[in-house]
Design a protein around this motif. Structure first.
Motif, PDB file in Angstrom:
ATOM      1  N   SER A   1      23.776  -5.139  39.201  1.00 22.42           N
ATOM      2  CA  SER A   1      22.927  -3.904  38.853  1.00 22.42           C
ATOM      3  C   SER A   1      21.532  -4.180  39.589  1.00 22.42           C
ATOM      4  O   SER A   1      21.077  -5.415  40.291  1.00 22.42           O
ATOM      5  CB  SER A   1      22.465  -3.732  37.247  1.00 22.42           C
ATOM      6  OG  SER A   1      21.456  -4.751  37.038  1.00 22.42           O
TER       7      SER A   1
ATOM      8  N   GLN B   1      17.097  -0.971  46.376  1.00 20.91           N
ATOM      9  CA  GLN B   1      17.740   0.463  46.530  1.00 20.91           C
ATOM     10  C   GLN B   1      17.772   0.853  48.126  1.00 20.91           C
ATOM     11  O   GLN B   1      18.769   1.415  48.345  1.00 20.91           O
ATOM     12  CB  GLN B   1      16.840   1.555  45.796  1.00 20.91           C
ATOM     13  CG  GLN B   1      16.941   1.645  44.355  1.00 20.91           C
ATOM     14  CD  GLN B   1      16.013   2.703  43.706  1.00 20.91           C
ATOM     15  OE1 GLN B   1      15.172   2.901  44.074  1.00 20.91           O
ATOM     16  NE2 GLN B   1      16.506   3.166  42.773  1.00 20.91           N
TER      17      GLN B   1
ATOM     18  N   GLN C   1      21.474   1.650  49.591  1.00 18.63           N
ATOM     19  CA  GLN C   1      21.727   2.925  50.212  1.00 18.63           C
ATOM     20  C   GLN C   1      22.037   2.839  51.799  1.00 18.63           C
ATOM     21  O   GLN C   1      22.938   3.640  52.258  1.00 18.63           O
ATOM     22  CB  GLN C   1      20.319   3.930  49.970  1.00 18.63           C
ATOM     23  CG  GLN C   1      20.179   4.055  48.496  1.00 18.63           C
ATOM     24  CD  GLN C   1      18.697   4.910  48.440  1.00 18.63           C
ATOM     25  OE1 GLN C   1      17.818   4.790  49.432  1.00 18.63           O
ATOM     26  NE2 GLN C   1      18.590   5.063  47.270  1.00 18.63           N
TER      27      GLN C   1
ATOM     28  N   GLU D   1      25.791   1.956  51.629  1.00 15.51           N
ATOM     29  CA  GLU D   1      26.312   3.186  51.162  1.00 15.51           C
ATOM     30  C   GLU D   1      26.501   4.274  52.191  1.00 15.51           C
ATOM     31  O   GLU D   1      27.663   4.708  52.275  1.00 15.51           O
ATOM     32  CB  GLU D   1      25.522   4.012  50.003  1.00 15.51           C
ATOM     33  CG  GLU D   1      26.342   5.166  49.406  1.00 15.51           C
ATOM     34  CD  GLU D   1      25.612   5.903  48.258  1.00 15.51           C
ATOM     35  OE1 GLU D   1      26.096   6.765  47.596  1.00 15.51           O
ATOM     36  OE2 GLU D   1      24.057   5.722  48.134  1.00 15.51           O
TER      37      GLU D   1
ATOM     38  N   GLU E   1      29.884   2.632  47.118  1.00 18.41           N
ATOM     39  CA  GLU E   1      29.687   3.687  46.485  1.00 18.41           C
ATOM     40  C   GLU E   1      28.984   3.803  45.435  1.00 18.41           C
ATOM     41  O   GLU E   1      29.238   2.898  44.306  1.00 18.41           O
ATOM     42  CB  GLU E   1      31.366   4.087  46.207  1.00 18.41           C
ATOM     43  CG  GLU E   1      31.593   5.491  45.313  1.00 18.41           C
ATOM     44  CD  GLU E   1      33.003   5.817  45.011  1.00 18.41           C
ATOM     45  OE1 GLU E   1      33.271   6.588  44.092  1.00 18.41           O
ATOM     46  OE2 GLU E   1      33.950   4.678  45.183  1.00 18.41           O
ATOM     47  N   ALA E   2      27.958   4.646  45.251  1.00 18.54           N
ATOM     48  CA  ALA E   2      27.283   4.997  43.965  1.00 18.54           C
ATOM     49  C   ALA E   2      27.803   5.830  42.851  1.00 18.54           C
ATOM     50  O   ALA E   2      28.389   6.756  43.418  1.00 18.54           O
ATOM     51  CB  ALA E   2      26.026   5.574  44.190  1.00 18.54           C
ATOM     52  N   ARG E   3      28.178   5.460  41.717  1.00 16.95           N
ATOM     53  CA  ARG E   3      28.586   6.091  40.769  1.00 16.95           C
ATOM     54  C   ARG E   3      27.562   6.479  39.636  1.00 16.95           C
ATOM     55  O   ARG E   3      27.190   5.263  39.013  1.00 16.95           O
ATOM     56  CB  ARG E   3      29.905   5.480  40.003  1.00 16.95           C
ATOM     57  CG  ARG E   3      31.085   5.056  41.212  1.00 16.95           C
ATOM     58  CD  ARG E   3      31.992   4.348  40.602  1.00 16.95           C
ATOM     59  NE  ARG E   3      33.188   3.815  41.488  1.00 16.95           N
ATOM     60  CZ  ARG E   3      34.051   3.341  41.397  1.00 16.95           C
ATOM     61  NH1 ARG E   3      34.472   2.886  40.086  1.00 16.95           N
ATOM     62  NH2 ARG E   3      35.011   2.863  42.493  1.00 16.95           N
ATOM     63  N   PRO E   4      27.264   7.403  39.192  1.00 18.64           N
ATOM     64  CA  PRO E   4      26.529   7.930  38.321  1.00 18.64           C
ATOM     65  C   PRO E   4      26.583   7.234  36.912  1.00 18.64           C
ATOM     66  O   PRO E   4      27.697   7.164  36.557  1.00 18.64           O
ATOM     67  CB  PRO E   4      26.724   9.547  38.063  1.00 18.64           C
ATOM     68  CG  PRO E   4      27.355   9.850  39.261  1.00 18.64           C
ATOM     69  CD  PRO E   4      28.138   8.709  39.808  1.00 18.64           C
ATOM     70  N   LYS E   5      25.506   6.572  36.501  1.00 22.22           N
ATOM     71  CA  LYS E   5      25.225   5.716  35.298  1.00 22.22           C
ATOM     72  C   LYS E   5      26.144   4.660  35.147  1.00 22.22           C
ATOM     73  O   LYS E   5      26.627   4.039  34.189  1.00 22.22           O
ATOM     74  CB  LYS E   5      25.920   6.546  34.282  1.00 22.22           C
ATOM     75  CG  LYS E   5      24.770   7.851  33.840  1.00 22.22           C
ATOM     76  CD  LYS E   5      25.210   8.493  32.485  1.00 22.22           C
ATOM     77  CE  LYS E   5      24.080   9.996  32.455  1.00 22.22           C
ATOM     78  NZ  LYS E   5      24.392  10.740  31.310  1.00 22.22           N
TER      79      LYS E   5
ATOM     80  N   TYR F   1      26.460   0.490  41.553  1.00 22.29           N
ATOM     81  CA  TYR F   1      27.227   0.590  42.947  1.00 22.29           C
ATOM     82  C   TYR F   1      28.606  -0.352  42.920  1.00 22.29           C
ATOM     83  O   TYR F   1      28.374  -1.316  42.465  1.00 22.29           O
ATOM     84  CB  TYR F   1      26.296   0.048  43.940  1.00 22.29           C
ATOM     85  CG  TYR F   1      24.995   0.662  44.318  1.00 22.29           C
ATOM     86  CD1 TYR F   1      25.221   1.691  45.474  1.00 22.29           C
ATOM     87  CD2 TYR F   1      23.903   0.955  43.799  1.00 22.29           C
ATOM     88  CE1 TYR F   1      24.295   2.741  45.800  1.00 22.29           C
ATOM     89  CE2 TYR F   1      22.839   2.059  43.914  1.00 22.29           C
ATOM     90  CZ  TYR F   1      23.079   2.665  45.250  1.00 22.29           C
ATOM     91  OH  TYR F   1      22.127   3.661  45.506  1.00 22.29           O
TER      92      TYR F   1
ATOM     93  N   ARG G   1      35.911  12.285  31.615  1.00 22.61           N
ATOM     94  CA  ARG G   1      34.891  11.656  32.575  1.00 22.61           C
ATOM     95  C   ARG G   1      34.992  10.051  32.493  1.00 22.61           C
ATOM     96  O   ARG G   1      34.870   9.533  33.497  1.00 22.61           O
ATOM     97  CB  ARG G   1      33.557  12.329  32.016  1.00 22.61           C
ATOM     98  CG  ARG G   1      33.249  13.532  32.246  1.00 22.61           C
ATOM     99  CD  ARG G   1      31.840  14.054  32.234  1.00 22.61           C
ATOM    100  NE  ARG G   1      31.250  14.073  30.683  1.00 22.61           N
ATOM    101  CZ  ARG G   1      31.456  14.796  30.030  1.00 22.61           C
ATOM    102  NH1 ARG G   1      31.692  15.993  30.270  1.00 22.61           N
ATOM    103  NH2 ARG G   1      31.001  14.674  28.674  1.00 22.61           N
TER     104      ARG G   1
ATOM    105  N   HIS H   1      36.391   7.426  35.763  1.00 20.43           N
ATOM    106  CA  HIS H   1      35.575   6.066  36.199  1.00 20.43           C
ATOM    107  C   HIS H   1      36.530   4.994  36.004  1.00 20.43           C
ATOM    108  O   HIS H   1      36.579   4.188  37.197  1.00 20.43           O
ATOM    109  CB  HIS H   1      34.319   5.981  35.404  1.00 20.43           C
ATOM    110  CG  HIS H   1      33.153   6.924  35.848  1.00 20.43           C
ATOM    111  ND1 HIS H   1      32.752   7.016  37.144  1.00 20.43           N
ATOM    112  CD2 HIS H   1      32.506   7.823  34.857  1.00 20.43           C
ATOM    113  CE1 HIS H   1      31.919   8.170  36.974  1.00 20.43           C
ATOM    114  NE2 HIS H   1      31.821   8.659  35.731  1.00 20.43           N
TER     115      HIS H   1
END
Length: 469
Positions: A31, A47, A51, A54, A60-64, A67, A367, A371
């Motif tokens: 994290s 970050q 980025q 990415e 690949e960034a996945r919400p919540k 990476y 959802r 993931h």
């Protein structure tokens, strides 16, 4: 300058870790908080490094979720094996399929390994069904459900399908005992013994079982592992033989997860009208989409020729045994056939599932599942890419499995007993055809977590199928 150096330093460190396979494709990176603490960097610096990677397509960034090491189409060679067009023939399904089903191994290399906690979505589903059972009144238990099924569940399915781009009235839906039952009803309603049915090749072995039991003949249509049935090949088939029905899975067909583009879908519907053809759409994998959920083929049906069949078995629970069918111009006949083959479905099970959908629990479950499936798919492909030999692997955007094309000379049918002796169950390629093709292919599922035992099973398969040296 100092901050530039720091983020570049971290970027190089992460890149080296990916190249050295410290993190495999699909693995989650530490994290942002962990990276800040480990390297003594600010959040903004970390970050920025992430980025940049990415933007290069490496992460690949996945919400919540964080990476993840990205999976690239360029890193995976797509299977190229294609079936040949042969004359229609009766179907004889291999006894090997029965052996696999007896072992409950259709979607697991290690079916005896029952590990892990019950997913939260299934816990919630069980509570919804239990509440429906507790609401029983008087002598309700002595009455059958209506032939079409519970109106509340059909209403929720109608709303669910509307979100996918198809507006359907609840009277156009009928509840079945799973998708296999829906396909069975569709074939019974549209075909008579001896008729010819066109299928995808490679395609779903469950369809072949149904054709065998109904005494129907099959003609296999070459199918791309990425874009589905070859419509030009189908057109050639229709010119040569009288075909009564065509079974297709436009959304993530098994065994490789093919997704049919819009233009071929429209051509398929046009051919159906031209040749008086029933199209039976197996839509069971659509809700396993890893990204945008595709519209059903039925949404484009201007001729009322598409019979849509689906169920919850791939998106929710294999054990639920609830499916649905929309029978187009054959719908009334299908409802009558349901009375003959099933009579009715459990009202309380249907009511529990309807509540589960209505309160948003099904959407939340999907959802979470998307993931998990993406991560499991990527982990499987990363492990397969480490095998020796020239493997070709499908890269599905939905479904539960990849199609693996092994080097020439490998025979998955012959390897089945040896793998079984070593505790691993495979699904050989020839099961997905009636003509003995695809002997150097197999389907591998990613529906379960890649824990230590299942990774060991993959290593065993590597030794059995493509031994070193």
């Amino acid at each position: 300058m100092a901050s530039d150096y720091l983020y570049q330093q971290l970027e190089s460190w992460l890149l080296k870790g990916i190249e050295e396979q410290r993190w495999l494709m699909g693995d989650r990176l530490p994290s942002i908080r962990e990276l800040c603490k480990q390297h003594g960097l600010s959040k903004a610096t970390v970050q920025h490094a992430l980025q940049r990677l990415e933007a290069q397509g490496l992460l690949e960034a996945r919400p919540k979720a964080g990476y993840f090491v990205a999976l690239h189409a360029k890193t995976v060679k797509e299977p190229i094996s294609r079936s040949r067009i042969e004359a229609p023939r009766p179907v004889t399904v291999s006894d090997l399929l029965l052996d696999i089903m007896r072992r409950s191994a259709a979607f697991d290399l290690l079916p005896d390994l029952h590990a892990g906690e019950l997913p939260s979505g299934i816990v919630t589903l069980n509570r919804s069904v239990a509440r429906a059972l507790r609401r029983q009144k008087g002598d309700d238990y002595q009455y059958y459900d209506t032939p079409a099924g519970d109106a509340g569940l059909r209403e929720q399915l109608s709303l669910h399908l509307l979100r996918r781009g198809w507006q359907v009235d609840i009277d156009e839906l009928c509840i079945t005992s799973g998708c296999q039952h829906a396909l069975f009803l569709a074939l019974m309603a549209t075909c008579e013994k001896g008729d010819v049915v066109a299928v995808e090749s490679p395609g779903f072995y469950g369809v072949l079982q149904l054709l065998e039991q109904l005494g129907l003949q099959v003609v296999e249509v070459p199918t791309s592992i990425s874009t589905g049935m070859d419509i030009e090949a189908l057109e050639e088939v229709l010119k040569r033989w009288k075909v009564k029905a065509c079974i297709v899975s436009p959304a993530f067909s098994t065994p490789g997860g093919a997704l049919m583009p819009k233009d071929p879908r429209e051509r398929l519907l046009s051919l159906a009208e031209q040749h008086d053809l029933a199209i039976i759409e197996d839509d069971i994998y659509a809700d396993t989409a890893l990204g945008v959920v595709p519209d059903p083929l039925k949404a484009l049906d201007q001729y009322n020729r598409v019979i849509l069949c689906s169920s919850f078995s791939k998106s929710l629970s294999r054990d639920l045994r609830l499916g649905w069918i929309s029978g187009a111009r054959w719908h009334e006949r299908i409802i009558k056939l349901k009375l003959v083959t099933q009579l009715s479905s459990s009202r309380y099970l249907q009511q529990g599932v309807a509540e589960f959908i209505a309160d948003g629990s099904f959407a939340a479950h999907l959802r979470r599942q998307r993931h998990e499936l993406r991560e499991r798919r990527d982990r499987l492909i990363a492990h397969l890419r480490a095998w020796p030999g020239d493997l070709r692997i499908s890269l599905p955007q939905g479904g539960l499995a990849v199609w693996v094309e092994l080097p020439d000379g490998v025979d998955t049918l012959e390897a089945y007993p040896e793998a079984l002796d070593r505790g691993v169950v495979i699904t050989p390629g020839p099961l997905f055809s009636v003509s003995g093709q695809f002997r150097n292919c197999m389907r591998l599922s990613f529906s379960h977590p890649w824990d230590k035992r299942r990774v060991e099973a993959l290593n065993i398969l590597s030794a059995v199928l493509v031994p070193h040296g």
